[in-house]
Design a protein around this motif. Sequence first.
Motif, PDB file in Angstrom:
ATOM      1  N   SER A 158       0.834  -1.194   0.000  1.00 16.26           N
ATOM      2  CA  SER A 158       0.000   0.000   0.000  1.00 16.26           C
ATOM      3  C   SER A 158       0.873   1.250   0.000  1.00 16.26           C
ATOM      4  O   SER A 158       1.900   1.306   0.679  1.00 16.26           O
ATOM      5  CB  SER A 158      -0.909  -0.010   1.230  1.00 16.26           C
ATOM      6  OG  SER A 158      -1.471   1.260   1.441  1.00 16.26           O
ATOM      7  N   ARG A 159       0.438   2.255  -0.734  1.00 17.74           N
ATOM      8  CA  ARG A 159       1.185   3.518  -0.767  1.00 17.74           C
ATOM      9  C   ARG A 159       1.160   4.205   0.592  1.00 17.74           C
ATOM     10  O   ARG A 159       2.105   4.886   0.979  1.00 17.74           O
ATOM     11  CB  ARG A 159       0.591   4.436  -1.840  1.00 17.74           C
ATOM     12  CG  ARG A 159       1.311   5.773  -1.979  1.00 17.74           C
ATOM     13  CD  ARG A 159       0.733   6.579  -3.109  1.00 17.74           C
ATOM     14  NE  ARG A 159      -0.634   6.941  -2.863  1.00 17.74           N
ATOM     15  CZ  ARG A 159      -1.035   8.015  -2.173  1.00 17.74           C
ATOM     16  NH1 ARG A 159      -0.117   8.818  -1.625  1.00 17.74           N
ATOM     17  NH2 ARG A 159      -2.298   8.285  -1.997  1.00 17.74           N
ATOM     18  N   LYS A 160       0.045   4.019   1.343  1.00 17.24           N
ATOM     19  CA  LYS A 160      -0.106   4.711   2.615  1.00 17.24           C
ATOM     20  C   LYS A 160       0.488   3.933   3.782  1.00 17.24           C
ATOM     21  O   LYS A 160       0.973   4.530   4.737  1.00 17.24           O
ATOM     22  CB  LYS A 160      -1.593   4.976   2.885  1.00 17.24           C
ATOM     23  CG  LYS A 160      -2.233   5.939   1.908  1.00 17.24           C
ATOM     24  CD  LYS A 160      -3.687   6.167   2.261  1.00 17.24           C
ATOM     25  CE  LYS A 160      -4.338   7.133   1.278  1.00 17.24           C
ATOM     26  NZ  LYS A 160      -5.772   7.357   1.611  1.00 17.24           N
ATOM     27  N   HIS A 161       0.422   2.608   3.727  1.00 12.10           N
ATOM     28  CA  HIS A 161       0.745   1.828   4.917  1.00 12.10           C
ATOM     29  C   HIS A 161       2.044   1.013   4.819  1.00 12.10           C
ATOM     30  O   HIS A 161       2.575   0.607   5.838  1.00 12.10           O
ATOM     31  CB  HIS A 161      -0.416   0.887   5.244  1.00 12.10           C
ATOM     32  CG  HIS A 161      -1.720   1.592   5.432  1.00 12.10           C
ATOM     33  ND1 HIS A 161      -1.929   2.503   6.444  1.00 12.10           N
ATOM     34  CD2 HIS A 161      -2.879   1.543   4.718  1.00 12.10           C
ATOM     35  CE1 HIS A 161      -3.169   2.978   6.360  1.00 12.10           C
ATOM     36  NE2 HIS A 161      -3.763   2.416   5.327  1.00 12.10           N
ATOM     37  N   SER A 162       2.523   0.719   3.619  1.00 17.70           N
ATOM     38  CA  SER A 162       3.745  -0.082   3.514  1.00 17.70           C
ATOM     39  C   SER A 162       4.981   0.794   3.734  1.00 17.70           C
ATOM     40  O   SER A 162       4.957   2.009   3.516  1.00 17.70           O
ATOM     41  CB  SER A 162       3.833  -0.757   2.140  1.00 17.70           C
ATOM     42  OG  SER A 162       3.889   0.218   1.120  1.00 17.70           O
ATOM     43  N   LYS A 163       6.055   0.154   4.167  1.00 15.60           N
ATOM     44  CA  LYS A 163       7.298   0.880   4.454  1.00 15.60           C
ATOM     45  C   LYS A 163       8.011   1.234   3.153  1.00 15.60           C
ATOM     46  O   LYS A 163       8.331   0.350   2.363  1.00 15.60           O
ATOM     47  CB  LYS A 163       8.213   0.011   5.316  1.00 15.60           C
ATOM     48  CG  LYS A 163       9.486   0.706   5.739  1.00 15.60           C
ATOM     49  CD  LYS A 163      10.329  -0.199   6.619  1.00 15.60           C
ATOM     50  CE  LYS A 163      11.612   0.487   7.056  1.00 15.60           C
ATOM     51  NZ  LYS A 163      12.437  -0.378   7.922  1.00 15.60           N
ATOM     52  N   PRO A 164       8.276   2.519   2.884  1.00 14.37           N
ATOM     53  CA  PRO A 164       9.004   2.892   1.664  1.00 14.37           C
ATOM     54  C   PRO A 164      10.441   2.362   1.695  1.00 14.37           C
ATOM     55  O   PRO A 164      11.188   2.656   2.631  1.00 14.37           O
ATOM     56  CB  PRO A 164       8.977   4.424   1.677  1.00 14.37           C
ATOM     57  CG  PRO A 164       7.899   4.791   2.644  1.00 14.37           C
ATOM     58  CD  PRO A 164       7.857   3.693   3.659  1.00 14.37           C
ATOM     59  N   ALA A 165      10.807   1.569   0.710  1.00 17.62           N
ATOM     60  CA  ALA A 165      12.152   0.987   0.666  1.00 17.62           C
ATOM     61  C   ALA A 165      12.449   0.561  -0.761  1.00 17.62           C
ATOM     62  O   ALA A 165      11.531   0.270  -1.545  1.00 17.62           O
ATOM     63  CB  ALA A 165      12.264  -0.204   1.612  1.00 17.62           C
ATOM     64  N   PHE A 166      13.739   0.498  -1.102  1.00 13.35           N
ATOM     65  CA  PHE A 166      14.127   0.018  -2.428  1.00 13.35           C
ATOM     66  C   PHE A 166      15.574  -0.460  -2.393  1.00 13.35           C
ATOM     67  O   PHE A 166      16.324  -0.178  -1.460  1.00 13.35           O
ATOM     68  CB  PHE A 166      13.951   1.117  -3.496  1.00 13.35           C
ATOM     69  CG  PHE A 166      14.819   2.334  -3.310  1.00 13.35           C
ATOM     70  CD1 PHE A 166      16.058   2.431  -3.917  1.00 13.35           C
ATOM     71  CD2 PHE A 166      14.387   3.391  -2.514  1.00 13.35           C
ATOM     72  CE1 PHE A 166      16.859   3.546  -3.748  1.00 13.35           C
ATOM     73  CE2 PHE A 166      15.180   4.513  -2.343  1.00 13.35           C
ATOM     74  CZ  PHE A 166      16.417   4.589  -2.963  1.00 13.35           C
ATOM     75  N   TYR A 167      15.937  -1.194  -3.440  1.00 19.02           N
ATOM     76  CA  TYR A 167      17.278  -1.754  -3.581  1.00 19.02           C
ATOM     77  C   TYR A 167      18.117  -0.826  -4.449  1.00 19.02           C
ATOM     78  O   TYR A 167      17.610  -0.246  -5.420  1.00 19.02           O
ATOM     79  CB  TYR A 167      17.178  -3.145  -4.218  1.00 19.02           C
ATOM     80  CG  TYR A 167      18.489  -3.759  -4.648  1.00 19.02           C
ATOM     81  CD1 TYR A 167      19.257  -4.498  -3.757  1.00 19.02           C
ATOM     82  CD2 TYR A 167      18.949  -3.620  -5.953  1.00 19.02           C
ATOM     83  CE1 TYR A 167      20.450  -5.078  -4.155  1.00 19.02           C
ATOM     84  CE2 TYR A 167      20.140  -4.183  -6.358  1.00 19.02           C
ATOM     85  CZ  TYR A 167      20.890  -4.923  -5.461  1.00 19.02           C
ATOM     86  OH  TYR A 167      22.067  -5.486  -5.862  1.00 19.02           O
ATOM     87  N   SER A 168      19.388  -0.683  -4.102  1.00 20.99           N
ATOM     88  CA  SER A 168      20.321   0.102  -4.912  1.00 20.99           C
ATOM     89  C   SER A 168      21.427  -0.823  -5.442  1.00 20.99           C
ATOM     90  O   SER A 168      21.806  -1.775  -4.767  1.00 20.99           O
ATOM     91  CB  SER A 168      20.937   1.233  -4.078  1.00 20.99           C
ATOM     92  OG  SER A 168      21.794   2.028  -4.874  1.00 20.99           O
ATOM     93  N   ARG A 169      21.905  -0.531  -6.613  1.00 21.63           N
ATOM     94  CA  ARG A 169      22.889  -1.405  -7.267  1.00 21.63           C
ATOM     95  C   ARG A 169      24.160  -1.530  -6.434  1.00 21.63           C
ATOM     96  O   ARG A 169      24.777  -0.526  -6.080  1.00 21.63           O
ATOM     97  CB  ARG A 169      23.220  -0.849  -8.644  1.00 21.63           C
ATOM     98  CG  ARG A 169      24.057  -1.766  -9.501  1.00 21.63           C
ATOM     99  CD  ARG A 169      24.105  -1.270 -10.924  1.00 21.63           C
ATOM    100  NE  ARG A 169      24.974  -2.097 -11.738  1.00 21.63           N
ATOM    101  CZ  ARG A 169      25.104  -1.957 -13.052  1.00 21.63           C
ATOM    102  NH1 ARG A 169      24.407  -1.016 -13.690  1.00 21.63           N
ATOM    103  NH2 ARG A 169      25.917  -2.742 -13.738  1.00 21.63           N
ATOM    104  N   TYR A 170      24.549  -2.788  -6.118  1.00 22.23           N
ATOM    105  CA  TYR A 170      25.656  -3.004  -5.181  1.00 22.23           C
ATOM    106  C   TYR A 170      27.010  -2.646  -5.772  1.00 22.23           C
ATOM    107  O   TYR A 170      27.889  -2.130  -5.080  1.00 22.23           O
ATOM    108  CB  TYR A 170      25.652  -4.465  -4.705  1.00 22.23           C
ATOM    109  CG  TYR A 170      26.195  -5.454  -5.683  1.00 22.23           C
ATOM    110  CD1 TYR A 170      27.524  -5.855  -5.628  1.00 22.23           C
ATOM    111  CD2 TYR A 170      25.389  -5.988  -6.680  1.00 22.23           C
ATOM    112  CE1 TYR A 170      28.035  -6.756  -6.534  1.00 22.23           C
ATOM    113  CE2 TYR A 170      25.887  -6.892  -7.586  1.00 22.23           C
ATOM    114  CZ  TYR A 170      27.211  -7.277  -7.519  1.00 22.23           C
ATOM    115  OH  TYR A 170      27.717  -8.167  -8.425  1.00 22.23           O
ATOM    116  N   ASP A 171      27.220  -2.915  -7.089  1.00 25.86           N
ATOM    117  CA  ASP A 171      28.542  -2.656  -7.672  1.00 25.86           C
ATOM    118  C   ASP A 171      28.776  -1.177  -7.977  1.00 25.86           C
ATOM    119  O   ASP A 171      29.885  -0.784  -8.312  1.00 25.86           O
ATOM    120  CB  ASP A 171      28.760  -3.498  -8.933  1.00 25.86           C
ATOM    121  CG  ASP A 171      27.669  -3.294  -9.964  1.00 25.86           C
ATOM    122  OD1 ASP A 171      26.625  -2.715  -9.620  1.00 25.86           O
ATOM    123  OD2 ASP A 171      27.857  -3.716 -11.119  1.00 25.86           O
TER     124      ASP A 171
END
Length: 370
Positions: A103-116
């Motif tokens: 959910s846009r309102k209830h889920s935790k905002p997070a994302f993956y960033s390129r490791y290399d």
Amino acid sequence: MILAKKVRIKPTPDQEQALWRSAGAARWVYNWTLARQEENYRNGSKFIPGGELRKELTKLKQTEEYAWLNDISAQTTKQAVKDACDAYKKMFKGQSGKPKFKSRKHSKPAFYSRYDRFKADGNTVYLEKIGWIQTSEPIPQSGAYSNPRVSFDGKYWYVSIGIRHEQEKSELTDEVIGIDVGIKELAVCSNGMVFKNINKSAAVRKVEKRLRRLQRKVSRKYEMNKEGNRFVKTRNIVKVEKSIRLLHRRLTNIRTNHIHQTTSAIAKTKPSAVVMEDLNVSGMMKNRHLSKAIAGQKLHEFIRQMKYKCEKIGAKFIQAAKWFPSSKMCSCCGQIKPNLKLSDRTYECTCGHVIDRDLNAAINLSKLAV
């Protein structure tokens, strides 16, 4: 072994907008993947491999409607597809329930960033498509970083990164510690160490009291601004809801910090082995009288931390079976007392052995390792 390092980042206003775009794109791609899998399942087809979905996503980016995905790092969107597919695989293996849409309102905002592409230089880190961002503390230099994740906890942005460490060579004692976790006390150890339930402390009770007041306040405001069958969210409601989110964040931090202190204190005794029960937490949560108290203890997080801290010092971590009668068995003679009630806080055996119920269970667990 690989240990995670989590630090707060301090983005500029433009960088913060880029962080929100990346988090939103990762959530959208995750939900798109779940929708494709469910649609495929309804049509009677099998599970769609992640590689095929990533190819579909690449074609979507070439259309005018979804061209905005090109502004986001390709690795961020690809990892969101992989995360959704992994969630389905865990469901098939019986390791978790059915994945839910974010959910846009209830889920935790997070994302993956390129490791290399991830870099650390003093009090700054580099994230692909976002640039160099200032951090609250330096990240240790490493030849290879793994699994960079950026998240927002309701107040600050954080970046967590896996860093490879050489395993400590600790001189362990011959002691085996059994740990009985519960509601009255967080943990009772077989060596006599007792760790309190942090939810009974004045600090937590004060925050919970304010939280209840604000929840009643926002409920009244919703009723005041009700228009027919819908509720109007005013600016004052938004302010109160923000305060509620910050209080929930504070409660989480207090409880997590207490668990870290408890597990570290046990690990510092350098035991050769630690024995705990494999708790049926989901079954325990079905008791409506105890579910709130059990959730506040964060028992799953306690087991997770104890497990990796034992691995860090080289100690064995053993989990007893779910139905091992640690509380009902006498630690002196081994006789099982089948009619033991939850309200019986003292264990009295027919052999004359009288002992605290939780300490008795911890001793039984420590003997299990032998």
